[in-house]
Design a protein around this motif. Structure first.
Motif, PDB file in Angstrom:
ATOM      1  N   THR A 127      10.059 -27.764 -13.066  1.00  0.00           N
ATOM      2  CA  THR A 127      11.728 -27.803 -12.688  1.00  0.00           C
ATOM      3  C   THR A 127      12.375 -26.842 -13.788  1.00  0.00           C
ATOM      4  O   THR A 127      11.872 -26.613 -14.922  1.00  0.00           O
ATOM      5  N   HIS A 131      16.567 -27.154 -10.644  1.00  0.00           N
ATOM      6  CA  HIS A 131      16.009 -26.344  -9.516  1.00  0.00           C
ATOM      7  C   HIS A 131      14.537 -26.880  -9.620  1.00  0.00           C
ATOM      8  O   HIS A 131      13.730 -27.070 -10.855  1.00  0.00           O
ATOM      9  N   ASN A 132      13.894 -27.188  -8.339  1.00  0.00           N
ATOM     10  CA  ASN A 132      12.594 -27.617  -8.297  1.00  0.00           C
ATOM     11  C   ASN A 132      11.623 -26.493  -7.749  1.00  0.00           C
ATOM     12  O   ASN A 132      12.125 -26.023  -6.569  1.00  0.00           O
ATOM     13  N   VAL A 135       7.572 -27.427  -4.471  1.00  0.00           N
ATOM     14  CA  VAL A 135       8.052 -28.028  -3.358  1.00  0.00           C
ATOM     15  C   VAL A 135       7.309 -29.101  -2.779  1.00  0.00           C
ATOM     16  O   VAL A 135       7.702 -30.179  -2.006  1.00  0.00           O
TER      17      VAL A 135
ATOM     18  N   LYS B  23      12.728 -15.970  -2.406  1.00  0.00           N
ATOM     19  CA  LYS B  23      12.958 -16.960  -1.669  1.00  0.00           C
ATOM     20  C   LYS B  23      11.738 -17.984  -1.641  1.00  0.00           C
ATOM     21  O   LYS B  23      11.857 -19.151  -1.097  1.00  0.00           O
ATOM     22  N   TYR B  26      10.670 -21.869  -1.207  1.00  0.00           N
ATOM     23  CA  TYR B  26      11.494 -22.637  -0.187  1.00  0.00           C
ATOM     24  C   TYR B  26      11.678 -22.035   1.228  1.00  0.00           C
ATOM     25  O   TYR B  26      11.394 -22.925   1.794  1.00  0.00           O
ATOM     26  N   THR B  27      11.494 -20.714   1.320  1.00  0.00           N
ATOM     27  CA  THR B  27      11.194 -20.143   2.823  1.00  0.00           C
ATOM     28  C   THR B  27      10.280 -18.900   2.565  1.00  0.00           C
ATOM     29  O   THR B  27      10.455 -18.328   1.566  1.00  0.00           O
ATOM     30  N   ARG B 174       6.740 -20.109  -8.729  1.00  0.00           N
ATOM     31  CA  ARG B 174       7.215 -19.926  -7.220  1.00  0.00           C
ATOM     32  C   ARG B 174       6.279 -19.442  -6.460  1.00  0.00           C
ATOM     33  O   ARG B 174       6.028 -20.032  -4.990  1.00  0.00           O
ATOM     34  N   TRP B 178       2.155 -21.854  -5.807  1.00  0.00           N
ATOM     35  CA  TRP B 178       2.610 -22.000  -4.526  1.00  0.00           C
ATOM     36  C   TRP B 178       1.275 -21.520  -3.524  1.00  0.00           C
ATOM     37  O   TRP B 178       0.537 -22.344  -2.715  1.00  0.00           O
TER      38      TRP B 178
END
Lengths: 160, 301
Positions: A127, A131-132, A135, B23, B26-27, B174, B178
């Motif tokens: 984080t 913001h994380n 997810v 993005k 998240y998406t 990110r 992921w």
């Protein structure tokens, strides 16, 4: 600021103490202030403190200090470590800063760190500023945490 | 194993679809590119990078073939992201075109060949890694770590990835973390500055990184932070592997290191930035002496 404009700089790592701010001023150099994840001590404490003492400083992320060493911009490193510990104990990333300094034969000056309450700070690498970035909650257990790093081996003969 | 990063850009009839990497996680949104200006916009804003920028360049050459020469496209791409060698990619296109083949066939052939080559390279690298491979990595190599995990598994080896978060855009947190977790691979996320501690504690036993540029003398240029990993790996005697393509016969120090706007250093922490100045060298140089082995992409000619 462009890299080419940096001619004479010192690097700081840890929590700059009020009692040693004069050491930085005496250097008459630009102070490189890394972010220092995960706490972001650079932006929360070090930059404002330097600014309040009119000491020129520039911000960077932690991973950028490598190129600053490579391009010989850094002439000295100031590591702010815990007072009274047997071997110097710095904040997360202290080994990173100390070793890169030693590898590039940049002198390391170890000073006592300042007092700054980090208890309310985000210490999670997944984080940042609310913001994380991870997810999937199940993945949260795969985040590496560290707070203190002993750095005696990186900087031989060092003491706070 | 699958990832949208394996082919983040595609061409459909009259438009190019670009995965918006900013993005993730998240998406998974795609940006439609219809003009060269659109393409330069997504490139400049870091919506795509690495393999994505290669595909974007090739598809722009196909889509705008009748309105814009590839020389001009390459020049504009080069100006937007100066460290990457778009002029060389243009040279490749021109060389293949000299054979008389249509451009769209050249590009589709290149992509098929590219994917085959990176699978081959992953197999080669898997052969070099230890039985228990604890791999430190930075940024994102567009799915090649998935291929590497498959290759390691096929040879009966085990893998754990340690992913540097890669500030300021956090491609490590990110995207790579992921992508690996989504494929149920063992992986851990760390702050960039924790790399030395992990090496000291022997949590990692090799480093694998991509390369935006490579020279014939063995030097590479990659995401900022890679040089520090190279220095630390050498200090701790940990093998450092670079995934390279098309090494050039040039002096690495003659390559322009892109410096991005200082405000981007404060990505995600803008609310704290207070107008402070920053430096943002987007890449750094890793001299060949720090690299145990460069694995060049085995492309068919």
């Amino acid at each position: 600021m462009k890299l080419e404009t940096i001619k004479n700089a010192v690097l700081v790592w840890g929590i700059i103490s009020h009692e040693h701010i004069a050491c930085l001023k005496d250097e008459d150099a630009l102070v490189i202030v890394p972010e220092q994840r995960p706490y972001c001590v650079g932006i929360h404490h070090n930059l404002p403190l330097l600014s309040s003492h009119y000491i020129p400083a520039v911000y960077c992320t932690d991973n950028m200090i490598g190129i600053l060493f490579y391009t010989k911009k850094i002439k000295k490193t100031f590591l702010f470590c815990r007072k009274g510990s047997l071997r110097p104990e710095g904040m997360t990333g202290a080994s990173y800063a100390a070793l890169l300094s030693e590898i590039h034969r940049v002198p390391v000056c170890i000073l006592a760190e300042g007092e700054y309450d980090l208890s309310g700070f985000d210490r999670d690498a997944s984080t940042l500023a609310g913001h994380n970035f991870v997810v999937d909650e199940r993945s949260k257990k795969y985040i590496i945490h560290s707070e203190r790093e002993t750095i005696g081996e990186e900087v031989p003969g060092s003491e706070v | 194993m699958d990832s949208p990063l394996l082919f983040p850009v595609s061409l459909t009839e009259n438009t190019i679809q670009v995965l918006d990497e900013t993005k993730i996680p998240y998406t998974c949104e795609y940006i439609t590119v219809k003009t060269l200006d659109d393409a330069l916009g997504v490139l400049g804003q870091m919506k795509t990078r690495s393999l994505g920028q290669v595909l974007l360049f090739f598809y722009c050459c196909v889509l705008f073939e009748n309105s814009c020469a590839s020389d001009e496209i390459a020049g504009k791409f080069q100006k937007t992201r100066p460290t990457f060698d778009f002029l060389f990619l243009n040279g490749l296109i021109k060389r293949y075109r000299a054979s008389g083949a249509p451009l769209d066939k050249i590009v589709s052939g290149f992509i098929t060949n590219f994917d085959r080559a990176r699978k081959l390279r992953a197999t080669t690298l898997a052969g070099l890694l230890p039985q228990e491979a604890h791999i430190l990595t930075i940024c994102n190599v567009n799915g090649e770590l998935l291929y590497l995990a498959e290759a390691l598994e096929s040879s009966g080896k085990h893998v754990s990835y340690y992913v540097c978060e890669t500030r300021p855009y956090l491609q490590g947190s990110r995207i790579t973390f992921w992508e690996l977790r989504k494929n149920n691979l063992s992986c851990y996320l760390l702050c960039d500055n924790q790399a030395a501690l992990l090496m000291k504690k022997q949590k990692v036993n090799c480093v694998v990184v991509g390369a935006d540029r490579a020279t014939k003398t063995g030097d590479i240029i990659n995401k900022t932070g890679t040089y520090a990993l190279g220095c630390l790996a050498r200090h701790f005697n940990i093998p450092f592997y670079a995934l390279t393509q098309y090494p050039r016969d040039i002096d690495v120090n003659s390559i322009e290191i892109e410096e991005r706007p200082p405000r981007e250093v404060f990505s995600y922490i803008e609310k704290w930035s207070n107008g402070q100045d920053a430096v943002y060298p987007a890449f750094d140089v890793v001299p060949g002496r720090l690299i145990t082995k460069s694995l060049e992409l085995p492309m068919k000619q």
